[in-house]
Write an enzyme that holds these catalytic residues in place. Structure first.
Site, PDB file in Angstrom:
ATOM      1  N   HIS A  67     -25.125   2.059  -0.622  1.00  5.61           N
ATOM      2  CA  HIS A  67     -25.840   2.771  -1.686  1.00  5.61           C
ATOM      3  C   HIS A  67     -24.947   3.047  -2.892  1.00  5.61           C
ATOM      4  CE1 HIS A  67     -24.322   6.644   0.212  1.00  5.61           C
ATOM      5  NE2 HIS A  67     -24.227   6.956  -1.072  1.00  5.61           N
ATOM      6  N   ASP A 107     -26.030   1.196   5.967  1.00  7.58           N
ATOM      7  CA  ASP A 107     -25.417   1.638   4.697  1.00  7.58           C
ATOM      8  C   ASP A 107     -23.945   1.231   4.681  1.00  7.58           C
ATOM      9  OD1 ASP A 107     -25.038   2.776   2.249  1.00  7.58           O
ATOM     10  OD2 ASP A 107     -25.138   4.859   2.945  1.00  7.58           O
ATOM     11  N   SER A 191     -19.294   9.623  -1.115  1.00  4.95           N
ATOM     12  CA  SER A 191     -19.926   8.460  -0.490  1.00  4.95           C
ATOM     13  C   SER A 191     -18.993   7.260  -0.468  1.00  4.95           C
ATOM     14  CB  SER A 191     -21.189   8.064  -1.269  1.00  4.95           C
ATOM     15  OG  SER A 191     -22.171   9.055  -1.171  1.00  4.95           O
TER      16      SER A 191
END
Length: 252
Positions: A67, A107, A191
Site C-alpha cells: 500500500h 500487503d 508503514s
C-alpha cells in the site's frame, strides 16, 4: 473487515499525504543509535513527497508494504535524520499481484533498485526467515520515522525504535498476519518498516486498529508466507527465463 481496512489504511497513510513529511517516530520506545539499523530504508515519492519505511534484503532489493506504492518512488539508504538525506535511488516496484487496497492481505512489495547499493557499516541487509516453519520470538522490534504519538503530530526527524510483544495470530483477523497490541509500536508513517524478531525480519508494518483506549492492535504482513514469491521475483532475469524454458521442456 473492509471498513476496518479503509480506516487503518487512512491511519497509516495519513502521514504519507502530500504536504506531510516523514518527521516523527515510533510511539514510545527510543531514538535509535545513528546507523545502528543499517537495513532501514526511507522511501518517498519524488514529486508528491508521500513517504513510507522499508528495509534492504539484498543489495538490489528493498521490501516494503504494497500500500506504499506510488508512481515515482525513490529510496534513501543509510538514513538516520530525514533532514540530511543522501542522494535517492530510483526503483521499479513489484507489489504482490493479489494485493487490493480494499483488503489487508498480501500487503507486500519488492522494490528493485536501479543502482544496487554499496554495502558498508551504514548500509546493509537484514536476514529473512528460513523456509522451514521456525518458531518466532514473541519480543520483537519495530522502527521507523512515523508519528511518536497516535493522535498528535510530534516531529522528531530521526529514526526511532520500540519493543513490541506478539499476540496469538487468531486475534489478528487475517491469515497472513502477525500482530501486537499495546500503547507502544508503529503509528502513522511507519508503514512498510520491518518487524524484527531475533535479528530476522519476520513482518512488515501493514495496518493499525485503535481499540478506543490506550492500546492499539498493530498488524504485520507475515513474511514467511511469501518466501517463494520473494525469491522468485529476486532471481536474475536470465535464471527466470531458463527455468521457464526448462519447465516447458520437462513437460515433453
Amino acid at each position: 473487515m473492509s471498513i476496518l481496512w479503509h480506516v487503518t489504511c487512512l491511519l497509516l497513510l495519513r502521514s504519507c499525504a502530500p504536504g506531510f513529511s516523514m518527521q516523527d517516530g515510533i510511539v514510545g520506545g527510543k531514538v535509535s543509535v545513528p546507523h545502528s539499523r543499517p537495513y532501514m530504508v526511507y522511501i518517498r515519492d519524488k514529486f508528491t513527497k508521500q513517504a513510507c519505511g522499508g528495509f534492504l534484503v539484498r543489495e538490489d532489493y528493498v521490501l516494503t508494504a504494497a500500500h506504499c506504492r506510488q508512481h515515482h518512488l525513490m529510496v534513501y539508504l543509510g538514513v538516520h535524520d530525514t533532514n540530511c538525506l543522501p542522494d535517492g535511488v530510483e526503483v521499479d516496484p513489484f507489489p504482490h499481484p493479489k494485493f487490493n487496497m480494499r483488503r489487508p492481505d498480501h500487503d507486500i512489495m519488492l522494490l528493485k533498485l536501479k543502482t544496487p547499493a554499496t554495502l558498508n557499516k551504514n548500509v546493509s541487509t537484514v536476514a529473512l526467515p528460513k523456509p522451514e516453519n521456525e518458531a518466532i520470538s514473541k519480543d520483537c522490534m519495530v522502527m521507523g520515522w512515523g508519528w511518536k504519538e497516535y493522535h498528535h503530530e510530534s516531529p522528531s526527524n530521526v529514526l526511532k525504535e520500540a519493543i513490541v510483544t506478539l499476540i496469538d495470530s487468531e486475534n489478528c483477523g487475517v491469515a497472513d498476519t502477525l500482530c501486537s497490541e499495546g500503547s507502544t509500536g508503529p503509528a502513522q508513517g511507519d508503514s512498510g518498516g520491518p518487524l524484527v524478531c531475533g535479528g530476522v525480519a519476520q513482518g512488515i508494518v501493514s495496518f493499525s486498529k485503535d481499540n478506543g483506549n490506550t492500546d492499539h492492535l498493530m498488524g504485520y504482513t507475515h513474511i514467511s508466507h511469501y518466501l517463494s514469491w520473494i525469491h522468485d521475483n529476486m532471481k536474475p532475469p536470465t535464471q527466470q527465463q531458463y527455468e521457464t524454458w526448462k519447465g516447458k521442456l520437462d513437460k515433453f
